[in-house]
Every structure is written in C-alpha cells, then in structure tokens.
Write an enzyme that holds these catalytic residues in place. Structure first.
Site, PDB file in Angstrom:
ATOM      1  N   SER A 126     -30.134 -19.315  22.398  1.00 62.16           N
ATOM      2  CA  SER A 126     -29.773 -19.967  21.135  1.00 62.16           C
ATOM      3  C   SER A 126     -28.280 -20.245  21.076  1.00 62.16           C
ATOM      4  CB  SER A 126     -30.162 -19.015  20.000  1.00 62.16           C
ATOM      5  OG  SER A 126     -29.582 -19.424  18.795  1.00 62.16           O
ATOM      6  N   TYR A 151     -30.602 -10.151  15.477  1.00 62.36           N
ATOM      7  CA  TYR A 151     -31.320 -11.234  16.164  1.00 62.36           C
ATOM      8  C   TYR A 151     -30.387 -11.918  17.175  1.00 62.36           C
ATOM      9  CZ  TYR A 151     -32.606 -16.062  16.997  1.00 62.36           C
ATOM     10  OH  TYR A 151     -32.835 -17.261  17.614  1.00 62.36           O
ATOM     11  N   LYS A 155     -30.300 -12.127  21.590  1.00 57.72           N
ATOM     12  CA  LYS A 155     -30.194 -13.306  22.473  1.00 57.72           C
ATOM     13  C   LYS A 155     -29.057 -13.103  23.481  1.00 57.72           C
ATOM     14  CE  LYS A 155     -33.661 -15.570  20.885  1.00 57.72           C
ATOM     15  NZ  LYS A 155     -34.887 -15.641  21.699  1.00 57.72           N
TER      16      LYS A 155
HETATM   17  C1  UD1 Z   1     -30.427 -19.628  12.542  1.00 57.38           C
HETATM   18  C2  UD1 Z   1     -29.784 -19.038  13.765  1.00 57.38           C
HETATM   19  C3  UD1 Z   1     -30.381 -19.637  14.999  1.00 57.38           C
HETATM   20  C4  UD1 Z   1     -31.858 -19.440  14.992  1.00 57.38           C
HETATM   21  C5  UD1 Z   1     -32.434 -20.067  13.753  1.00 57.38           C
HETATM   22  C6  UD1 Z   1     -33.925 -19.831  13.725  1.00 57.38           C
HETATM   23  C7  UD1 Z   1     -27.480 -18.315  13.560  1.00 57.38           C
HETATM   24  C8  UD1 Z   1     -26.073 -18.733  13.506  1.00 57.38           C
HETATM   25  N1  UD1 Z   1     -28.353 -19.303  13.724  1.00 57.38           N
HETATM   26  O1  UD1 Z   1     -30.008 -20.982  12.467  1.00 57.38           O
HETATM   27  O2  UD1 Z   1     -29.856 -19.039  16.142  1.00 57.38           O
HETATM   28  O3  UD1 Z   1     -32.425 -19.998  16.134  1.00 57.38           O
HETATM   29  O4  UD1 Z   1     -31.820 -19.506  12.604  1.00 57.38           O
HETATM   30  O5  UD1 Z   1     -34.339 -18.911  12.820  1.00 57.38           O
HETATM   31  O6  UD1 Z   1     -27.817 -17.163  13.446  1.00 57.38           O
HETATM   32  N2  UD1 Z   1     -29.725 -23.802   4.428  1.00 57.38           N
HETATM   33  C9  UD1 Z   1     -29.661 -24.104   3.075  1.00 57.38           C
HETATM   34  N3  UD1 Z   1     -30.718 -23.775   2.280  1.00 57.38           N
HETATM   35  C10 UD1 Z   1     -31.838 -23.152   2.763  1.00 57.38           C
HETATM   36  C11 UD1 Z   1     -31.903 -22.843   4.161  1.00 57.38           C
HETATM   37  C12 UD1 Z   1     -30.810 -23.177   4.963  1.00 57.38           C
HETATM   38  O7  UD1 Z   1     -28.670 -24.655   2.606  1.00 57.38           O
HETATM   39  O8  UD1 Z   1     -32.751 -22.853   1.989  1.00 57.38           O
HETATM   40  C13 UD1 Z   1     -28.606 -24.177   5.305  1.00 57.38           C
HETATM   41  C14 UD1 Z   1     -27.941 -23.017   5.993  1.00 57.38           C
HETATM   42  O9  UD1 Z   1     -26.932 -22.479   5.193  1.00 57.38           O
HETATM   43  C15 UD1 Z   1     -27.425 -23.674   7.273  1.00 57.38           C
HETATM   44  C16 UD1 Z   1     -28.431 -24.787   7.549  1.00 57.38           C
HETATM   45  O10 UD1 Z   1     -29.128 -24.984   6.324  1.00 57.38           O
HETATM   46  O11 UD1 Z   1     -26.194 -24.264   7.021  1.00 57.38           O
HETATM   47  C17 UD1 Z   1     -29.421 -24.431   8.634  1.00 57.38           C
HETATM   48  O12 UD1 Z   1     -29.992 -23.166   8.328  1.00 57.38           O
HETATM   49  P1  UD1 Z   1     -31.246 -22.585   9.112  1.00 57.38           P
HETATM   50  O13 UD1 Z   1     -32.313 -23.622   9.213  1.00 57.38           O
HETATM   51  O14 UD1 Z   1     -31.613 -21.271   8.499  1.00 57.38           O
HETATM   52  O15 UD1 Z   1     -30.729 -22.366  10.600  1.00 57.38           O
HETATM   53  P2  UD1 Z   1     -29.416 -21.602  11.126  1.00 57.38           P
HETATM   54  O16 UD1 Z   1     -29.006 -20.543  10.194  1.00 57.38           O
HETATM   55  O17 UD1 Z   1     -28.434 -22.634  11.511  1.00 57.38           O
END
Ligand code: UD1
Length: 339
Positions: A126, A151, A155
């Site tokens: 990842s 988590y 990785k």
């Molecule tokens: C995280 C992990 C990644 C993992 C993935 C799968 C880290 C840095 N990244 O990705 O390695 O493979 O999860 O579980 O640990 N967001 C919102 N509202 C929401 C959900 C998300 O605003 O309800 C935003 C988050 O703040 C982020 C973006 O959307 O900026 C993506 O979030 P998300 O889909 O959870 O993935 P990551 O956190 O990037």
C-alpha cells in the site's frame, strides 16, 4: 493450464483479479475464509468469465489446510496474497488481531509455498508505507515513513519479511505492488466492493449516501494545505489495479524480473481532492449528494499521489479508466446491491 493461488480471492481486489487472471488464460484457485466477503462473489466471477474458479474455504492462519490446497492443486505456479485485514481504524482498536492476521498469514503462505516448491509471490502492499511523502508524486525509492496505524505497520513489516526471506537465498521471488486508493467496480456490475457495516472508505460511503442508506457524507477536513482544503489521493480503478497483478504474475513466471524483489506503485499519477471527487460523482451520476464539512479524521495524511512511471515502463502497465467511468461503475454496482 497454469494455476494461480489467490488468497483473499473473494474480496474486493481479489475477485477482480481472479476475473482478469481467467481472462488472461490462467486457472484461479481461491483461498478465502469468507470473514469479509461472500460466497456469492464466485457466482459473479463465473457469470463474467464463464469459468467457475476453484474455491477452498481456508483461513491462511491454518498452515495445514493451506498445504492441503497446494497438494490438491499441483498446477499452482504462483501466489497472489491479498488475504488480510484492512480497516485502518479497527487496527488501532485491535492491533493484536491485525498483527496476527496479516503477519502470521504471510509467514504461513511463504512457508507453505517454499515447502511446495512454488517460488513466485505477488504481494498486496500500500501507498500507506510512504506516510506523508516529502516529494510528490511519490516514487518507489521514497523513504518509508513511520506507520500511522497497526494496519500500515503490517504492510511495512510484510514488505521487510518478504525482502529478508528472499535475500536469505530462500527459493522465493516477489513483486510488491503498492496500491494507491482502489475504487469502482467491474463494468458488468457483477462484482464490486461489499463493505461490512458502515463503510470507512470514501467511495462506498458516497454511493451508500447517494442511494439513501446514509443521511450525509462527512468530508473530513477542508483546512489542509491543498487548493480546496480537502485531502488529495490517487484513485485507481479496481479493474486497472487487477490487471497490474496479471502482468506481475507473467513477469515472475517468465523470469523477466530485474531483481528477486521488485516494488511498483500502482496508481494513476493524478491526485484528486475529496471535494473534486464528490463533485465529479454528482456530475456523472446526476445524483445530488448531501455532504458537510467535518473535522479532520485522525491519522489521515494530507496528500499523496503516485509516480507510476516504473510500472508504466517496466511492467508495461498503465491505468486506463477515467475517473468518470470509474465512479459510474461504483454507482451502478451500488444500484445492483440495493436491487
Ligand atoms: C486508507 C489507507 C490505505 C488503505 C485504505 C483501505 C492510510 C494512509 N491509507 O486509505 O493504505 O489501503 O485505507 O482501507 O492509512 N474521507 C472523507 N469522508 C469519509 C471517508 C473518507 O472525507 O467518510 C476522506 C479521507 O479523509 C481521505 C479520503 O477520503 O482524505 C480517502 O479516504 P479512504 O477512502 O478512507 O482511504 P485512505 O484513508 O486514503
């Protein structure tokens, strides 16, 4: 026919990879404990490809049963190891579970592979290993930063375990694929992401909100140092991502690798903010998405996107799907799931 063992093969990325493997002429043997996936996924794969993959309901923590799978399928030539727990927040609550599931499973897989004389391993890593990179887009030789969660730590440690074992001279060679943010579903809408409970990831939360299962999407933070203040990620279509596994397997089986362990970023090379993604979703689906700005989510990094040049040139793999088509595929899948 060459068989590929796919651990976690009924999961989100695993199922899409099984489809691409079968369409590339491989036979797939799925090992999954169904802890976070459903048996019906096998029917979806079969409807797409016309071929029913082999399925063994086995937990990779059970090394004896894992050995039995290799004995039952002597044509297995390589392994793609997806099976792992993946919820960042849950890993903070249950670190022991994450270290055991993710690390012990990997150790078992490698032990059984080497005992059975199967040397080729593609591993799901990842972009989380980079933390907040100092330079963007991030390349594979960027330093690995201290993990933000158990988590993420699993990785990093998994990558180290694989490197240590390979460089000890064990009969093992590996390709580590560092995924950015996988989204979307198969264009047939036969398979897609099936999150357990409240989705933690952005796109499943968006599609569930758009269909009315959730009242409102919370955008976690609009005060980051980015053009619109929301976080930036590199969203990669899950079918494109699945195809990267096929070329990685071919590279290992054809002994074309330049080193016994190779690492590749699997992303588009394009960063998109949360607000841009929300906007694009509304435009392509025509569905109004209720959202509000909320506090930053603990542990989130501000911005990360891939430099995929190495995968483009060395693997000959490039992300092809547009963000518009990818979001539409996620939406179509949500419509199918909700009947
Ligand atoms: C995280 C992990 C990644 C993992 C993935 C799968 C880290 C840095 N990244 O990705 O390695 O493979 O999860 O579980 O640990 N967001 C919102 N509202 C929401 C959900 C998300 O605003 O309800 C935003 C988050 O703040 C982020 C973006 O959307 O900026 C993506 O979030 P998300 O889909 O959870 O993935 P990551 O956190 O990037």
């Amino acid at each position: 026919m060459k068989s590929i063992l796919v651990t976690g093969g009924t999961g989100y990325i695993g199922s899409h990879t099984v489809v691409e493997l079968q369409q590339a002429g491989f036979e797939a043997v799925i090992v999954d404990n169904l802890s976070n996936s459903d048996r019906s996924v096998i029917d979806g794969i079969t409807r797409i490809t016309g071929i029913r993959p082999h399925f063994e309901q086995v937990d990779c923590l059970d090394d004896k049963k894992l050995s039995d799978v290799f004995r039952k399928h002597p044509d297995i030539k390589a392994v793609i190891h997806f099976a792992a727990s993946k919820a960042v927040g849950e890993s903070v609550q249950k670190p022991l579970l994450y270290y055991r599931n993710n690390l012990q499973s990997l150790l078992n897989v490698i032990e059984v592979m080497t005992a059975q004389g199967v040397p080729s391993l593609v591993f799901s890593s990842s972009c989380t290993v980079y933390g907040q990179p100092d330079v963007l887009p991030v390349t594979e030789d960027a330093p690995v930063k201290a993990a933000m969660s158990p988590y993420g730590n699993t990785k990093q440690i998994s990558e180290e375990i694989i490197r240590d074992i390979v460089y000890s001279g064990a009969p093992l060679k590996s390709i580590l694929l560092r995924y950015f943010n996988p989204i979307g579903a198969h264009p047939s809408a036969e398979i897609g992401e099936l999150p357990n409970g409240v989705p933690q990831n952005l796109v499943p939360f968006i599609t569930q909100t758009a269909i009315g299962l959730r009242p409102v999407l919370q955008v976690f933070g609009n005060d980051y140092h980015t053009p619109d203040g929301s976080c930036i990620r590199d969203y990669i279509n899950v079918v494109d991502l699945a195809k990267a596994h096929v070329v990685a397997i071919q590279r290992l089986l054809q002994e074309k690798a330049d080193a016994p362990v190779e690492t590749f970023n699997i992303g588009t090379g394009r960063g998109l903010s949360v607000l841009e993604l929300v906007d694009t979703f509304q435009k392509v689906t025509g569905v109004a998405l209720p959202y509000r700005i909320a506090a930053r989510r603990e542990g989130d990094i501000e911005q990360v996107w891939a430099d995929p040049h190495k995968a483009n040139t060395v693997l000959g793999w490039t992300a092809k799907e547009t963000i518009e088509d990818t979001l539409l595929s996620a939406w179509r899948w949500q419509l199918v799931v909700n009947g």
